[in-house]
Enzyme design. Structure first.
Site, PDB file in Angstrom:
ATOM      1  N   ASN A 303     -19.019   4.229  -6.221  1.00  0.00           N
ATOM      2  CA  ASN A 303     -17.910   3.241  -6.615  1.00  0.00           C
ATOM      3  C   ASN A 303     -16.959   3.223  -5.472  1.00  0.00           C
ATOM      4  O   ASN A 303     -15.873   4.286  -5.096  1.00  0.00           O
ATOM      5  CB  ASN A 303     -17.083   4.073  -8.013  1.00  0.00           C
ATOM      6  CG  ASN A 303     -16.484   2.527  -8.159  1.00  0.00           C
ATOM      7  OD1 ASN A 303     -16.160   1.705  -7.006  1.00  0.00           O
ATOM      8  ND2 ASN A 303     -15.303   2.986  -9.076  1.00  0.00           N
ATOM      9  N   HIS A 334      -7.735   6.335 -15.261  1.00  0.00           N
ATOM     10  CA  HIS A 334      -8.496   5.386 -16.193  1.00  0.00           C
ATOM     11  C   HIS A 334      -7.866   5.492 -17.527  1.00  0.00           C
ATOM     12  O   HIS A 334      -8.884   4.737 -18.017  1.00  0.00           O
ATOM     13  CB  HIS A 334     -10.474   6.650 -15.446  1.00  0.00           C
ATOM     14  CG  HIS A 334     -10.952   6.602 -14.959  1.00  0.00           C
ATOM     15  ND1 HIS A 334     -10.674   7.302 -13.910  1.00  0.00           N
ATOM     16  CD2 HIS A 334     -12.431   5.097 -14.468  1.00  0.00           C
ATOM     17  CE1 HIS A 334     -11.258   6.201 -13.043  1.00  0.00           C
ATOM     18  NE2 HIS A 334     -12.407   5.368 -13.136  1.00  0.00           N
TER      19      HIS A 334
END
Length: 432
Positions: A303, A334
């Site tokens: 990512n 997150h």
């Protein structure tokens, strides 16, 4: 096609419907039929329509912080813009995580959350929507936080001057369009505001983007085929053995790869394809992720757009323990679920260990055969650690995390890396 097949494309129907809209935008840009104002409005309206289609009433949770961040940027001084936007966005995102995450999945299900979402049982139309809409909204809010904080940091550092003398609406339109433009609303690598502005002022689409989008779509079809071939038939309780953890992690990686490729394909179709080396997943990145034996290299490549954002936002600005601070903030970003807190803390420790273990071993291995054995063994260890971390991060309930921790064979390699780090750190003062 059943709902289980549709959910893999998250969110399937509206996400695929965005491709014709992006192709229309590409055509209008290439033919010069859009003025600068129309260019901004087209992207903004497309983002609002996509948000309403993909999230339903949850789109309000995305549009509200976007409008709030624009108001903050136009109201406070550039020196305080980043602090105010960061505080507002992360506070809003945390409240949304707390309020929506409980609606996503069954807390008693021991399957990792992304796999539940991507391969849910046939719930029927309403049941499937109740599962997918909160997840799509949370994902879009997280991406909005990336764009808003990146823009605020650009303004704080003087990289983006705000043109406040043009009137409120003329100043707000480019900012709103950037935060909500439809090609990057649901995914994709972070596009800087300066590049967005350059694209707007050129009034053109990038050449060759449709061909690149077609190649990415073919890659997505290949990944989809691998996904369908690997998914086990039943939904029985997992045995939590090494093979099961590795299989779950492989499915998670395929799902991430698939979404990153589709995200970049949509950006390519609309003319916002990432610059060379700035995307989330190229063929070279895929090769690196699957073949490297260095956990630090895997972490930097995984990512990549988010990694660069975290590096700029946290790592480069933290005076003490920047690596640990970066992973702690990533857990917060997150959602701060038990599995995410444990997973990212574990990730920070093993990356720190990786930086110490490999130089120590490489200096003591001289023969070619020993080097091959070293590379092979460390690759296996890295794959097991990555599998352990991915499954832990996608584990939302505390009881499921305890099941993972109680299975001693899964924790052997991460624990051994942690002990090796302690031994090497204890040895350094003696050497000095």
């Amino acid at each position: 096609m059943c709902w289980a097949d549709l959910l893999i494309l998250l969110p399937a129907a509206p996400y695929l419907a965005a491709f014709p809209f992006a192709a229309l935008f590409h055509h209008l840009c290439a033919s010069g039929h859009l003025s600068l104002t129309a260019w901004y409005i087209f992207l903004l309206i497309g983002g609002c329509l996509l948000a309403g289609t993909a999230m339903g009433s949850y789109a309000v949770l995305l549009l509200t912080p976007a409008a709030g961040s624009v108001l903050i940027l136009l109201s406070v001084s550039p020196t305080r813009a980043h602090t105010w936007v960061f505080t507002f966005q992360m506070s809003w995102q945390t409240l949304c995580h707390l309020g929506l995450s409980s609606q996503e999945l069954d807390p008693h299900d021991t399957t990792p959350s992304l796999l539940c979402l991507l391969h849910a049982p046939p719930l029927g139309g309403l049941g499937a929507l109740l599962v997918i809409l909160p997840a799509v909204a949370l994902s879009a809010i997280m991406l909005l936080t990336q764009k808003a904080t990146s823009l605020a940091l650009d303004i704080h550092e003087g990289l983006v001057p705000l043109r406040l003398g043009q009137g409120f609406l003329q100043s707000a339109l480019p900012l709103c369009s950037y935060l909500l433009f439809f090609p990057a609303l649901l995914g994709g690598p972070l596009c800087s505001f300066n590049r967005f502005q350059d694209q707007a002022e050129s009034h053109s689409a990038l050449p060759g983007s449709l061909r690149a989008a077609g190649q990415r779509c073919l890659c997505a079809l290949a990944l989809w085929g691998l996904w369908q071939g690997r998914w086990p038939a039943g939904r029985a309780a997992p045995p939590w053995g090494l093979s099961h953890i590795w299989e779950q992690a492989l499915l998670l990686r395929l799902a991430y790869y698939l979404h990153w490729v589709l995200d970049e394909a949509l950006l390519e179709v609309s003319g916002f394809g990432p610059e060379a080396g700035q995307g989330d997943l190229s063929i070279g990145d895929l090769w690196t992720l699957e073949t490297t034996h260095l956990l630090a290299v895997f972490t930097r490549t995984w990512n990549k757009s988010t990694s660069r954002w975290l590096k700029r936002l946290v790592f480069q600005r933290c005076p003490a323990q920047p690596l640990l601070a970066t992973f702690i903030f990533s857990a917060w970003w997150h959602g701060l679920w038990p599995g995410q807190v444990f997973g990212f803390l574990c990730w920070a420790v093993v990356v720190e260990a990786d930086y110490s273990i490999h130089p120590f071993l490489s200096a003591r291995i001289t023969s070619q055969g020993a080097k091959l054995l070293y590379h092979g063994m460390t690759w296996v260890f890295m794959e097991l650690i990555v599998a352990y971390i991915l499954v832990a991060v996608e584990t939302e309930s505390f009881s499921t995390l305890c099941l993972l921790l109680r299975t001693s064979c899964n924790s052997i390699v991460p624990l051994s890396y942690s002990l090796a780090l302690l031994l090497l750190l204890a040895k350094k003062p003696k050497q000095n």
